[in-house]
Every structure is written in structure tokens, then in C-alpha cells.
Scaffold this active site. Structure first.
Site, PDB file in Angstrom:
ATOM      1  N   ASP A  80       0.832  -1.198   0.000  1.00 55.59           N
ATOM      2  CA  ASP A  80       0.000   0.000   0.000  1.00 55.59           C
ATOM      3  C   ASP A  80       0.869   1.251   0.000  1.00 55.59           C
ATOM      4  O   ASP A  80       1.799   1.372   0.800  1.00 55.59           O
ATOM      5  CB  ASP A  80      -0.924  -0.002   1.218  1.00 55.59           C
ATOM      6  CG  ASP A  80      -2.284   0.561   0.882  1.00 55.59           C
ATOM      7  OD1 ASP A  80      -2.369   1.776   0.643  1.00 55.59           O
ATOM      8  OD2 ASP A  80      -3.255  -0.222   0.830  1.00 55.59           O
ATOM      9  N   SER A 112      -6.691   3.836  -1.996  1.00 59.18           N
ATOM     10  CA  SER A 112      -6.738   2.399  -1.734  1.00 59.18           C
ATOM     11  C   SER A 112      -8.078   1.780  -2.119  1.00 59.18           C
ATOM     12  O   SER A 112      -8.128   0.612  -2.520  1.00 59.18           O
ATOM     13  CB  SER A 112      -6.455   2.134  -0.256  1.00 59.18           C
ATOM     14  OG  SER A 112      -5.170   2.608   0.074  1.00 59.18           O
ATOM     15  N   ASP A 155      -4.558  15.169   2.527  1.00 56.51           N
ATOM     16  CA  ASP A 155      -4.627  15.008   1.074  1.00 56.51           C
ATOM     17  C   ASP A 155      -4.316  16.329   0.368  1.00 56.51           C
ATOM     18  O   ASP A 155      -4.391  16.419  -0.861  1.00 56.51           O
ATOM     19  CB  ASP A 155      -6.014  14.512   0.651  1.00 56.51           C
ATOM     20  CG  ASP A 155      -6.308  13.140   1.232  1.00 56.51           C
ATOM     21  OD1 ASP A 155      -5.381  12.323   1.294  1.00 56.51           O
ATOM     22  OD2 ASP A 155      -7.459  12.897   1.637  1.00 56.51           O
ATOM     23  N   ARG A 180     -12.065   5.314  10.943  1.00 53.76           N
ATOM     24  CA  ARG A 180     -12.521   4.216  10.088  1.00 53.76           C
ATOM     25  C   ARG A 180     -12.218   2.875  10.744  1.00 53.76           C
ATOM     26  O   ARG A 180     -11.369   2.761  11.624  1.00 53.76           O
ATOM     27  CB  ARG A 180     -11.873   4.284   8.707  1.00 53.76           C
ATOM     28  CG  ARG A 180     -10.378   4.103   8.684  1.00 53.76           C
ATOM     29  CD  ARG A 180      -9.881   4.127   7.251  1.00 53.76           C
ATOM     30  NE  ARG A 180      -8.416   4.122   7.210  1.00 53.76           N
ATOM     31  CZ  ARG A 180      -7.727   4.278   6.089  1.00 53.76           C
ATOM     32  NH1 ARG A 180      -8.346   4.463   4.948  1.00 53.76           N
ATOM     33  NH2 ARG A 180      -6.411   4.252   6.109  1.00 53.76           N
ATOM     34  N   ARG A 188     -15.960   9.167  -0.604  1.00 54.62           N
ATOM     35  CA  ARG A 188     -15.217   7.952  -0.248  1.00 54.62           C
ATOM     36  C   ARG A 188     -15.825   7.343   1.008  1.00 54.62           C
ATOM     37  O   ARG A 188     -16.187   8.036   1.953  1.00 54.62           O
ATOM     38  CB  ARG A 188     -13.748   8.288  -0.035  1.00 54.62           C
ATOM     39  CG  ARG A 188     -12.916   7.105   0.397  1.00 54.62           C
ATOM     40  CD  ARG A 188     -11.449   7.397   0.202  1.00 54.62           C
ATOM     41  NE  ARG A 188     -10.629   6.690   1.170  1.00 54.62           N
ATOM     42  CZ  ARG A 188      -9.307   6.769   1.238  1.00 54.62           C
ATOM     43  NH1 ARG A 188      -8.664   7.514   0.353  1.00 54.62           N
ATOM     44  NH2 ARG A 188      -8.625   6.129   2.139  1.00 54.62           N
ATOM     45  N   LYS A 219      -6.338  -1.912   6.668  1.00 55.11           N
ATOM     46  CA  LYS A 219      -6.436  -2.253   5.241  1.00 55.11           C
ATOM     47  C   LYS A 219      -7.125  -3.603   5.003  1.00 55.11           C
ATOM     48  O   LYS A 219      -7.172  -4.077   3.863  1.00 55.11           O
ATOM     49  CB  LYS A 219      -5.042  -2.279   4.596  1.00 55.11           C
ATOM     50  CG  LYS A 219      -4.332  -0.941   4.599  1.00 55.11           C
ATOM     51  CD  LYS A 219      -4.990   0.093   3.687  1.00 55.11           C
ATOM     52  CE  LYS A 219      -4.254   1.426   3.741  1.00 55.11           C
ATOM     53  NZ  LYS A 219      -4.827   2.444   2.841  1.00 55.11           N
ATOM     54  N   ASP A 247       1.806   3.416   3.064  1.00 53.57           N
ATOM     55  CA  ASP A 247       0.722   4.386   2.996  1.00 53.57           C
ATOM     56  C   ASP A 247       0.413   5.001   4.356  1.00 53.57           C
ATOM     57  O   ASP A 247       0.367   6.218   4.500  1.00 53.57           O
ATOM     58  CB  ASP A 247      -0.533   3.719   2.433  1.00 53.57           C
ATOM     59  CG  ASP A 247      -1.610   4.741   2.086  1.00 53.57           C
ATOM     60  OD1 ASP A 247      -1.267   5.768   1.472  1.00 53.57           O
ATOM     61  OD2 ASP A 247      -2.778   4.528   2.445  1.00 53.57           O
ATOM     62  N   HIS A 284       1.442   8.847   5.323  1.00 51.52           N
ATOM     63  CA  HIS A 284       0.448   9.895   5.603  1.00 51.52           C
ATOM     64  C   HIS A 284       0.816  10.760   6.806  1.00 51.52           C
ATOM     65  O   HIS A 284       0.304  11.868   6.950  1.00 51.52           O
ATOM     66  CB  HIS A 284      -0.928   9.267   5.854  1.00 51.52           C
ATOM     67  CG  HIS A 284      -1.704   8.969   4.604  1.00 51.52           C
ATOM     68  ND1 HIS A 284      -1.846   9.878   3.582  1.00 51.52           N
ATOM     69  CD2 HIS A 284      -2.383   7.864   4.212  1.00 51.52           C
ATOM     70  CE1 HIS A 284      -2.584   9.349   2.620  1.00 51.52           C
ATOM     71  NE2 HIS A 284      -2.916   8.122   2.977  1.00 51.52           N
ATOM     72  N   ASP A 304      -1.168  -0.373  -4.814  1.00 48.42           N
ATOM     73  CA  ASP A 304      -2.477   0.199  -5.152  1.00 48.42           C
ATOM     74  C   ASP A 304      -2.417   1.667  -5.549  1.00 48.42           C
ATOM     75  O   ASP A 304      -3.305   2.171  -6.218  1.00 48.42           O
ATOM     76  CB  ASP A 304      -3.464   0.009  -3.993  1.00 48.42           C
ATOM     77  CG  ASP A 304      -2.978   0.617  -2.688  1.00 48.42           C
ATOM     78  OD1 ASP A 304      -1.779   0.987  -2.590  1.00 48.42           O
ATOM     79  OD2 ASP A 304      -3.777   0.711  -1.739  1.00 48.42           O
ATOM     80  N   HIS A 305      -1.364   2.374  -5.141  1.00 51.87           N
ATOM     81  CA  HIS A 305      -1.156   3.788  -5.478  1.00 51.87           C
ATOM     82  C   HIS A 305       0.164   4.206  -4.865  1.00 51.87           C
ATOM     83  O   HIS A 305       0.766   3.460  -4.089  1.00 51.87           O
ATOM     84  CB  HIS A 305      -2.293   4.684  -4.940  1.00 51.87           C
ATOM     85  CG  HIS A 305      -2.498   4.569  -3.460  1.00 51.87           C
ATOM     86  ND1 HIS A 305      -1.651   5.150  -2.553  1.00 51.87           N
ATOM     87  CD2 HIS A 305      -3.438   3.924  -2.727  1.00 51.87           C
ATOM     88  CE1 HIS A 305      -2.061   4.871  -1.316  1.00 51.87           C
ATOM     89  NE2 HIS A 305      -3.138   4.120  -1.393  1.00 51.87           N
ATOM     90  N   HIS A 349      -1.347  10.952  -1.168  1.00 54.76           N
ATOM     91  CA  HIS A 349      -0.977  10.005  -2.212  1.00 54.76           C
ATOM     92  C   HIS A 349      -0.305  10.778  -3.346  1.00 54.76           C
ATOM     93  O   HIS A 349      -0.208  12.007  -3.301  1.00 54.76           O
ATOM     94  CB  HIS A 349      -2.211   9.277  -2.744  1.00 54.76           C
ATOM     95  CG  HIS A 349      -2.911   8.464  -1.697  1.00 54.76           C
ATOM     96  ND1 HIS A 349      -4.191   7.991  -1.844  1.00 54.76           N
ATOM     97  CD2 HIS A 349      -2.505   8.049  -0.467  1.00 54.76           C
ATOM     98  CE1 HIS A 349      -4.542   7.309  -0.763  1.00 54.76           C
ATOM     99  NE2 HIS A 349      -3.543   7.343   0.085  1.00 54.76           N
TER     100      HIS A 349
END
Length: 559
Positions: free
Chosen positions: A28, A81, A171, A213, A286, A361, A430, A434, A471-472, A501
Site C-alpha cells: 500500500d 486504496s 490530502d 474508520r 469515499r 487495510k 501508505d 500519511h 495500489d497507489h 498520495h
């Protein structure tokens, strides 16, 4: 594919045998970028991934993981993701998140849909509350979509509007929140001139208020609930611009972690608590960081925290955030209808699958991979293992995260011989990327590389095949760049750290003792992306991919 003759049965591949165990590893936030001191993947000791790169071009190449390649509107849209794992699992490109919302807003269909009609029932006597990330990062939400909704809702009956903002800095650049709030305040002032009672009512930073989350920390959601619904917060201000400017003066303050605040009138009374008879819309497109707050608004029986007051409202999401849970029941924009994912095909063809990651994840290698669908296709053939993530700390504190545990569980699954394929996500690049902590992200990349080695060693033991991809991007570029590509600096001359990202392509590598001689990456595909991976996986398991899937990345050379 809606013909009554449709079958999930896949044809045998003419050149690739069945019976070889396959390991699919998703790193990730692991993109490919020029090497420099801000490329944490380059700086880190990553001997395993470095060795795979030496297989280029036949066994290592780059694929796209952003923009139209994953269903997002433009080449300027970073992948994430969720859309990444959707594409990896679906084998086709579906219009995603922002793109769906853009179309619904541009066409006006959003106002004709059942979701908008549902909340509109409250407009005559109640308030329309809009809750979401105030940002143009394009990963969870976009400012221009909020602006269009603020313009359109009054034209369709909304008389009183309250906006509950969540500041970003993850972001997009830290500190950018002030500009976004000023823009929003100007828009609301224009609405007030037109006779609409429109104000910002509350706010807070996305990582501290509302947007948790995977049920990692319900306290985050509760802080938002207290401010948005109860009108209670530790900080009270007369305006949101004043709030953000003042709260950012605290030592180590950042947009992501601003404490909750409410806006009050001259009598120190909150200007916009959510009350009986109101309508509420969570504006993020999202899903992952809206699911928990959606449960708090949607579920009458709810015990995650004491809501104190549960107002009788009409609630809708911008999209439906969980298709399996039907959460929320009402939404303004219908989700992409992702059917016939690779996981479903493989189950129907007897492939036994093990999927594993840690909490942050886990949903990506299961729910998102399977087309936004919870649960198993066939629990006799599938096992999904979730390893609990660290909670109560930021990920740079423990940058190794659970990479070792994921790798060991996956190794054991491979060596057990009970599975035809294993599928894992290693989140380190990831989640630590971040945080903007470069040193910790270097440690994170090293830990992920070590985890890959454990899994590849197991594949070596059983004579299997591996496919390693991402994934990115994220960890490969940790600074904002100027137009010349050099690190950008702020007004004080400090390097501007990038926590988001990226637009970088991601690597994909294949190999292992079970890989048929002559298998190599094709060179005739113009711009392959993540959606091409599903056909590749299906081929490596000995089957032909469905005819409408994006083409496979591999070919078998005639030796």
C-alpha cells in the site's frame, strides 16, 4: 453479460497450468519515482523489492494507479486504496466516487434521485446539515462539489443550511484549511444575500473529529457528534475563520488534528446543532471514513458511545458507503454496480483463497477487492484474516505496524497447502507515509520489504508463483514539488512535506519456481493499469480471463 446463458465457468488457459499456489501481495502506498532523499522507498533498505526490479522488463514493469485508469475523472486525480482495490479485483474500470458525483451534479440528476427527495421533506420547517471534509484533495471529497450542492439545494427548496467542516492537511497541504474556510464563508455570505440562512456551524480536524474508520476509535466520531448534534465542544468561536486561525496557533497544531469547535451567536448559543426534523448529508464520496458516523446517524440501536440525544432526522450519504450493510439506506448518488469480480469467478471455479491484512487495510483485500461487498462468496473456499492494528497512537510511532504478523500468517497459510491463492495488503508505506514523518516512513518501507521476503520464501518452498504490486503511490515522494520538480519551500524556507498520495505509477512483478517458462509482461499494451491485474491473476491460476475484462499483462513466449 446479462444473458440467461451466463456462466461463471472459466475456460482452461491453453498454455498455463493449474495447481501452482499463487501469492498476490499489494504494497500500500508504494509508487515508483526518481531516487532522492525524499523517496523513502529508495532511502530504505529494500533488498527484496530491489531484486524484483532487476527482472525488468520481462518480469517487472510499471502500471498506472490514478486518474481514468482507476475510474477517476482526470489525470490529476490521485488514486486511493479503495478505487485501487476495486480495480485490482474487478478487472474492469468503473466510474468511481468523484466521477459519479460530478456527473450527478452536472446533469442535475442528484436532485431528481430518491435520496434527495427523501431529505427534501425536511426543507420546509427544518435545516439541511452538510458534514464532510473541506478540501480539494479529491480523495474523500472536493470543495467544488460542496459549492455546487450549496448552490443547487436552495434552488430545490432548502431555506436553512448549516455546514459542519472537517479540515484536511493530509490530502492537501497543512495550513490550507484557512483558505478553504474563507472561500466557503464567501459562498455562504452570497447565499445569505439571496435570503438563505446559511452558516458554518462546527468544525474540527479530520483525524481527530468524525472521520475514523474500521471502528479503530469511536472517540473520534463522538467528538464530532457532540459538536454537530449537541452543539457542544471545548472551543467556541464567532466565526470558522477565527476558529481555524486561532486553533492553529497551538504548538504542533495541524489541520488534520484540530480539536472540535462550535460556532456561537452573540448569546454564546451554538448556531447549528442538529435537531428533530432536520436533514443531514455526509458529503464525502469515499466510504471508509464515513461508515462509522453513518452508523451513528442511521442506527436507532447503537452502543458505540453515548449519543445523549438521538434526533429524529432524515439522513443520506453522498453515496452508499457499504453496499452489504445497505449503509446508509438513503444516498444522493448511486454507487458503481461492480459485478462479476475476479474473486467471485475464482470461487466458482474451485479456487481456495486466503486474504489477510491488519485492520486499517483489511477491508481493502476483502470488501473493496470484492466490488464493495462484505462477507464471503463461499466460506468453504475462503478464509479472511484480520490482524488488529495498533490503536491510540499515530502510525509513525510504530512504523513496522503489523507487517511481520501479516507475513507470518500468510506464510503459514501457504505452507499449509490449504489454499490455491493468498492475497495480502501490507499497509506500511501508505499509513506511515500519511504522517509526513520521513524517518518513520523509511522504517516502514524496510518492514514491508522484509514481509514480502517472508512470503516469497514460502512460495519458493512450495514451488509457487508470486505477483507483487501496489495500489497507489505515497512513500516514494514525501515533499511537495515546484514546477521544476524541486522540493517546494514555504515562506520560512522550510521544505513542504507531502502527506498525500501521489500520481506515480506502481510496480508489478511476477516470478517464483512455479512460473511457466516463457511467461513475461507484454510490451504491446499502451497504458496498462491496476484493472489489468485481475486477468493476469486468473491466467496465473491456469484460466482464461472473462472476455470483457481488461487484457492480461502477461504473454507466454514461444521458446
Amino acid at each position: 453479460m446479462s444473458s440467461t446463458n451466463f456462466s461463471f465457468k472459466l475456460a482452461d488457459h491453453p498454455k498455463l497450468p493449474k495447481g501452482k499456489q499463487l501469492a498476490v501481495i499489494v504494497l500500500d502506498g508504494w509508487g515508483e519515482e526518481k531516487p532522492d532523499q525524499y523517496n523513502c522507498i529508495h532511502v530504505a533498505e529494500t533488498p527484496t523489492m530491489d531484486s524484483l526490479k532487476k527482472g525488468a522488463p520481462e518480469n517487472w514493469t510499471l502500471i498506472k494507479a490514478h486518474g481514468p485508469a482507476v475510474g477517476l475523472p482526470t489525470e490529476d486525480d490521485m488514486g486511493n486504496s479503495e478505487v485501487g482495490h476495486n480495480a485490482l479485483g474487478a478487472g474492469r474500470i468503473f466510474a468511481q466516487g468523484a466521477k459519479l458525483v460530478d456527473y450527478a451534479l452536472a446533469s442535475g440528476k442528484i436532485y431528481q434521485g430518491e435520496g434527495f427527495k427523501y431529505i427534501k421533506e425536511c426543507f420546509e420547517n427544518g435545516t439541511l446539515h452538510l458534514i464532510g471534509l473541506l478540501s480539494d484533495g479529491g480523495v474523500h471529497s472536493r470543495l467544488d462539489q460542496l459549492q455546487l450542492l450549496l448552490k443547487g439545494a436552495p434552488q430545490h427548496g432548502a431555506k436553512r443550511i448549516r455546514v459542519h467542516i472537517l479540515t484536511d492537511g493530509r490530502d492537501c497541504l497543512d495550513g490550507s484549511s484557512i483558505g478553504y474556510v474563507e472561500t466557503l464563508e464567501n459562498d455562504l455570505a452570497e447565499l445569505r444575500k439571496q435570503g438563505v440562512d446559511a452558516l458554518i456551524a462546527s468544525g474540527g480536524g479530520r483525524m481527530y473529529v468524525t472521520m475514523d474508520r474500521y471502528e479503530n476509535d469511536w472517540g473520534v466520531v463522538k467528538r464530532g457528534w457532540d459538536a454537530q448534534v449537541l452543539g457542544e465542544a471545548p472551543y467556541k468561536f464567532k466565526s470558522a475563520v477565527e476558529a481555524v486561525k486561532k486553533l492553529r496557533e497551538a504548538p504542533k497544531a495541524s489541520d488534520q488534528y484540530l480539536p472540535p469547535f462550535v460556532i456561537v451567536d452573540e448569546n454564546e448559543k451554538a448556531v447549528g446543532p442538529i435537531l428533530d426534523g432536520d436533514a443531514v448529508v455526509t458529503i464525502n464520496f469515499r466510504a471508509d471514513r464515513m461508515t462509522m458516523v453513518a452508523k451513528a446517524f442511521e442506527y436507532e440501536n447503537f452502543s458505540a458511545f453515548d449519543r445523549v440525544r438521538y434526533p429524529k432526522i432524515r439522513y443520506a450519504g453522498m453515496l452508499q458507503y457499504d453496499g452489504e450493510l445497505k449503509l446508509p439506506a438513503h444516498y444522493l448518488v448511486s454507487p458503481p454496480d461492480i459485478d462479476r469480480t475476479s474473486g467471485e469467478y475464482l470461487v466458482h471455479n474451485g479456487i481456495r483463497t486466503f486474504a489477510c491484512s491488519e485492520t486499517v487495510k483489511f477491508g481493502h483485500v476483502t470488501f473493496f477487492w470484492n466490488g464493495n461487498r462484505s462477507g464471503y462468496f463461499n466460506e468453504k473456499l475462503e478464509e479472511y484474516v484480520e490482524i488488529p492494528s495498533d490503536s491510540g497512537i499515530t502510525f509513525n510511532v510504530q512504523p513496522k505496524m503489523k507487517a511481520l504478523e501479516i507475513a507470518e500468517r500468510t506464510r503459514d497459510a501457504i505452507l499449509s497447502g490449504r489454499y490455491d491463492q493468498v492475497r495480502v495488503n501490507l499497509p506500511n508505506g501508505d499509513m506511515v507515509g500519511h504522517t509526513g514523518d520521513i524517518e518513520a516512513t523509511v522504517v516502514a518501507c524496510k518492514a514491508a520489504d522484509e514481509a514480502v521476503k517472508i512470503i516469497l520464501d514460502a512460495i519458493e518452498q512450495v514451488g509457487g508463483i508470486y505477483l507483487v504490486t501496489a495500489d497507489h503511490g505515497n512513500a516514494e515522494d514525501m515533499v511537495k514539488r515546484n514546477k521544476a520538480g524541486q522540493p517546494a519551500k514555504d515562506k520560512d524556507g522550510k521544505i513542504q512535506i507531502l502527506t498525500s498520495h501521489t500520481l506515480s505509477p506502481v510496480p508489478i512483478a511476477i516470478g517464483g519456481p512455479g512460473l511457466t517458462k516463457g511467461v513475461r509482461f507484454r510490451s504491446d499494451l499502451k497504458q496498462p493499469g491496476l484493472a489489468n491485474v485481475a486477468s493476469t491473476i486468473i491466467n496465473l491460476l491456469g484460466f482464461e480471463a472473462p472476455s470483457d475484462y481488461e487484457p492480461t499483462l502477461i504473454e507466454v513466449a514461444n521458446n
